[in-house]
Motif scaffolding. Structure first.
Motif, short mmCIF file in Angstrom:
data_model
loop_
_atom_site.label_atom_id
_atom_site.label_comp_id
_atom_site.label_asym_id
_atom_site.label_seq_id
_atom_site.Cartn_x
_atom_site.Cartn_y
_atom_site.Cartn_z
N THR A 117 0.80 -1.22 0.00
CA THR A 117 0.00 0.00 0.00
C THR A 117 0.83 1.27 0.00
N LEU A 118 2.07 1.22 0.49
CA LEU A 118 2.88 2.43 0.51
C LEU A 118 3.44 2.71 -0.87
N PRO A 119 3.48 3.98 -1.28
CA PRO A 119 4.08 4.30 -2.58
C PRO A 119 5.59 4.10 -2.53
N CYS A 120 6.19 4.04 -3.69
CA CYS A 120 7.64 3.90 -3.75
C CYS A 120 8.31 5.07 -3.05
N GLU A 121 9.45 4.79 -2.43
CA GLU A 121 10.10 5.85 -1.67
C GLU A 121 10.81 6.86 -2.56
N SER A 122 10.98 6.55 -3.86
CA SER A 122 11.75 7.43 -4.72
C SER A 122 11.05 8.76 -4.96
N ASP A 123 9.81 8.74 -5.35
CA ASP A 123 9.09 9.96 -5.68
C ASP A 123 7.61 9.73 -5.43
N ALA A 124 7.03 10.52 -4.58
CA ALA A 124 5.60 10.38 -4.36
C ALA A 124 4.81 10.88 -5.56
N ALA A 125 5.43 11.69 -6.40
CA ALA A 125 4.75 12.21 -7.58
C ALA A 125 4.65 11.17 -8.69
N HIS A 126 5.48 10.14 -8.62
CA HIS A 126 5.47 9.09 -9.65
C HIS A 126 5.18 7.74 -9.00
N PRO A 127 3.96 7.50 -8.54
CA PRO A 127 3.68 6.26 -7.82
C PRO A 127 3.63 5.03 -8.72
N ARG A 128 3.74 5.21 -10.03
CA ARG A 128 3.63 4.06 -10.93
C ARG A 128 4.97 3.40 -11.17
N GLU A 129 6.02 3.94 -10.61
CA GLU A 129 7.33 3.34 -10.77
C GLU A 129 7.41 2.02 -10.01
N ARG A 130 8.31 1.19 -10.47
CA ARG A 130 8.58 -0.04 -9.74
C ARG A 130 9.36 0.30 -8.48
N PRO A 131 9.15 -0.48 -7.42
CA PRO A 131 9.89 -0.19 -6.19
C PRO A 131 11.39 -0.39 -6.40
N ARG A 132 12.17 0.47 -5.76
CA ARG A 132 13.62 0.38 -5.86
C ARG A 132 14.20 0.41 -4.45
N GLY A 133 15.44 0.00 -4.38
CA GLY A 133 16.18 0.14 -3.15
C GLY A 133 15.67 -0.73 -2.01
N PHE A 134 15.54 -0.09 -0.87
CA PHE A 134 15.18 -0.80 0.36
C PHE A 134 13.83 -1.49 0.24
N LYS A 135 12.86 -0.81 -0.37
CA LYS A 135 11.52 -1.39 -0.48
C LYS A 135 11.54 -2.65 -1.34
N ALA A 136 12.24 -2.62 -2.46
CA ALA A 136 12.32 -3.80 -3.33
C ALA A 136 13.04 -4.94 -2.63
N CYS A 137 14.07 -4.62 -1.88
CA CYS A 137 14.81 -5.65 -1.14
C CYS A 137 13.91 -6.29 -0.08
N MET A 138 13.17 -5.48 0.65
CA MET A 138 12.28 -6.01 1.69
C MET A 138 11.15 -6.84 1.09
N GLU A 139 10.59 -6.39 -0.03
CA GLU A 139 9.54 -7.18 -0.69
C GLU A 139 10.08 -8.53 -1.13
#
Length: 172
Positions: A67-89
Motif C-alpha cells: 500500500t505504501l508508494p515507492c520511496e523514490s518519488d511520491a509524484a510518480h507512484p507508478r514506478e517499480r519499487p527500488r532500493g530498500f523497499k524492493a529488497c524487503m519485498e
C-alpha cells in the motif's frame, strides 16, 4: 488524411478487487484466531499453530509494502519499487515461500492425526485446527502453483517474442 495511432495505455498499478481484498483480510484474521485459540491444542505437531500465526504475520507485513508508494518519488507512484523497499519485498516473498513449504511439511507429516485428546500417549491434534491448517496449506500451494505457471508462461512468451540478433547464430 486519417492517421491511426496505436499507443498503449499508460501502465497502471495492479489493484486487488474488493472481493479479493475482503477474502484476504478474512483469511488473515481467521489464521490469527485459529493460531492463537488453538496454540497448545496440537501436541502431535506443535508447529501447526505457529505456521498459521506466521502466515498471518507475513500478510500483515506485506500490507505495508503493497500500500505504501515507492520511496523514490511520491509524484510518480507508478514506478517499480527500488532500493530498500524492493529488497524487503523480495525477502518477504522468499520467507513466505519457505514458510509455506515448512507449513506443508508440518501439516502433511501427521496426515490423519489422532483427534482424541484423551489418547494414551497424549499425542493428538484438535480437529478444527488441523482441518483449517490442511485446507489453508492446500490453498496456498494451489496459489503458488498458479503463480509459477503464469511466470513460466510469461517467460516462454518473452523468449518467443524477443528479437534475436542476426549475428547470434553466426557466432555459435
Amino acid at each position: 488524411m486519417w492517421k491511426l495511432h496505436l499507443t498503449p495505455p499508460p501502465p497502471r498499478p495492479p489493484r486487488l478487487s474488493a472481493g479479493a481484498a475482503v477474502t484476504w483480510a478474512v483469511l488473515t484474521v481467521a489464521r490469527v484466531i485459529f493460531g492463537a485459540v488453538y496454540l497448545r491444542d496440537c501436541p502431535q505437531q506443535p508447529n501447526i499453530p505457529n505456521y498459521l500465526l506466521g502466515l498471518a504475520l507475513i500478510c500483515l507485513l506485506m500490507i505495508s509494502f503493497v500500500t505504501l508508494p515507492c520511496e523514490s518519488d511520491a509524484a510518480h507512484p507508478r514506478e517499480r519499487p527500488r532500493g530498500f523497499k524492493a529488497c524487503m519485498e523480495s525477502l518477504l516473498c522468499l520467507f513466505l515461500v519457505i514458510w509455506n513449504l515448512l507449513g506443508v511439511v508440518w501439516v502433511f507429516s501427521i496426515y490423519q492425526p489422532n483427534y482424541d485428546p484423551s489418547a494414551a500417549d497424549g499425542l493428538y491434534c484438535n480437529k478444527t485446527l488441523y482441518t483449517f491448517a490442511f485446507w489453508n496449506a492446500l490453498l496456498e500451494m494451489f496459489v503458488f502453483g498458479v503463480l509459477l505457471a503464469n511466470f513460466c508462461k510469461g517467460m516462454l512468451c518473452y523468449v518467443n517474442i524477443s528479437p534475436v540478433d542476426p549475428d547470434f547464430y553466426s557466432n555459435v
